[in-house]
Design a protein around this motif. Structure first.
Motif, PDB file in Angstrom:
ATOM      1  N   LYS A   6     -56.457 -13.418  31.758  1.00 23.26           N
ATOM      2  CA  LYS A   6     -56.534 -12.432  30.676  1.00 23.26           C
ATOM      3  C   LYS A   6     -57.420 -12.954  29.544  1.00 23.26           C
ATOM      4  CE  LYS A   6     -51.929 -10.480  31.515  1.00 23.26           C
ATOM      5  NZ  LYS A   6     -50.602 -10.185  30.925  1.00 23.26           N
TER       6      LYS A   6
ATOM      7  N   GLN B  65     -57.216 -11.607  22.743  1.00 16.20           N
ATOM      8  CA  GLN B  65     -57.187 -10.376  21.961  1.00 16.20           C
ATOM      9  C   GLN B  65     -58.246 -10.397  20.865  1.00 16.20           C
ATOM     10  OE1 GLN B  65     -53.116 -11.561  20.558  1.00 16.20           O
ATOM     11  NE2 GLN B  65     -53.781 -10.566  18.685  1.00 16.20           N
TER      12      GLN B  65
ATOM     13  N   ILE C 187     -63.120  -9.847  26.959  1.00 18.14           N
ATOM     14  CA  ILE C 187     -62.820  -8.447  27.251  1.00 18.14           C
ATOM     15  C   ILE C 187     -64.064  -7.757  27.792  1.00 18.14           C
ATOM     16  CG2 ILE C 187     -62.277  -6.232  26.164  1.00 18.14           C
ATOM     17  CD1 ILE C 187     -60.575  -7.964  24.122  1.00 18.14           C
TER      18      ILE C 187
ATOM     19  N   ILE D  79     -54.473  -8.516  27.647  1.00 18.62           N
ATOM     20  CA  ILE D  79     -54.994  -9.584  26.787  1.00 18.62           C
ATOM     21  C   ILE D  79     -53.903 -10.618  26.534  1.00 18.62           C
ATOM     22  CG2 ILE D  79     -56.743  -8.200  25.610  1.00 18.62           C
ATOM     23  CD1 ILE D  79     -54.639  -7.824  23.346  1.00 18.62           C
TER      24      ILE D  79
END
Length: 306
Positions: A5, A8, A106, A305
């Motif tokens: 992941k 964030q 991301i 995330i």
């Protein structure tokens, strides 16, 4: 298998914008970028985003260069695609997946971007986001607020709950199912078959959506997935929006076609998700663990995330 992941986002972070497929509508893209800045983000646009090479946003090398540069750029914390169209499969074999594995961040888009989602997950082990894009969705003047709200999941690691509060859901095959969430656009998933990037659906929750295809074409593609064992291998199947997938002549409906193959697959299945070429378009993290409950008509997805 647990996929990696990305971290964030926080206020002030820089996000990169790329066009790895077709050229975006620049006016809509401008409004999409304004949306990101209103979220408190700084935006860095790939140097080749505005280029045109027929139906491609520049040459394969230019599109690949933008993608690589955004993953290498230490300032960039997220990469958002401008639009889909066509072209990501052309660059997939040239991507440096080891470099991306060493620089996880991301990655967000859908439609033709499905090929990159599959490649990044299977080659680099990265969780990515299937969500509305800047030029084709967020920058439109009629964009539904829920499409914009989807971006908030990038700022705080909270689970996503999809229930009938968002849209009516229809159970096609009963039963519980859980596993990593994979999938995307049906046409692109089928195009991976027989390649190095062939979609792995074993014990996964497979999500499918499509746009502007006649039911007979949907039939052909679902039949190919079924004969390749991809539907029967899943833990369960989620059906998103099949936008404007209407018959032109006397025909089965797309719903009839979908129902036929999901019942053949005999895996827990639900349809009616507002995910895909629709408005609103709810974003989901691909590669994140998800659970389907056909009794409660709910899908719970872990945060994409950390």
């Amino acid at each position: 298998m647990a996929y990696m992941k990305p971290f964030q986002l926080k206020q002030g972070d820089t996000v990169g914008v790329v066009a790895p497929a077709s050229p975006p509508n620049l006016e809509n893209l401008g409004r999409g970028i304004q949306f990101l800045t209103k979220l408190g983000l700084t935006v860095k646009v790939g140097k080749n985003v505005a280029k045109r090479n027929g139906y491609l946003a520049g040459s394969d090398q230019e599109r690949l260069e933008d993608l690589h540069q955004m993953f290498l750029d230490k300032e960039v914390k997220a990469i958002i695609c401008a639009c889909g169209g066509y072209g990501t499969a052309r660059i997939a074999a040239k991507i440096d997946y080891k470099m991306i594995q060493n620089n996880p961040k991301i990655f967000w888009g859908y439609s033709d971007i499905t090929f990159l989602h599959t490649a990044l997950r299977q080659e680099a082990g990265l969780v990515t986001f299937h969500g509305p894009m800047l030029g084709s969705d967020i920058g439109r003047e009629d964009t539904h607020p829920l499409s914009k709200v989807s971006f908030f999941q990038l700022f705080q690691p909270l689970p996503l709950s999809y229930t009938e509060e968002l849209s009516p859901l229809e159970v096609l095959v009963n039963g519980p199912a859980s596993g990593p969430l994979v999938g995307g656009n049906l046409s692109l998933l089928v195009s991976t078959l027989g390649t190095r990037f062939e979609i792995d659906t074993k014990d996964k929750l497979l999500f499918i959506e499509e746009v502007n295809e006649e039911p007979r074409v949907i039939d052909r593609m679902l039949n190919q997935l079924y004969m390749a064992g991809k539907l029967s291998a899943t833990a369960g199947i989620l059906i998103g929006d099949f936008h404007e997938c209407l018959p032109k002549n006397l025909s089965l409906t797309s719903d009839e076609v979908i129902d036929h193959y999901l019942k053949l697959a005999k895996k827990p299945a639900i349809k009616g998700l507002q995910i895909g070429h629709c408005n609103p378009h709810i974003a989901i993290p691909l590669g994140a663990q998800a659970t389907l409950d056909t009794v409660e008509k709910s899908i719970i997805i872990e945060p994409g995330i950390k």
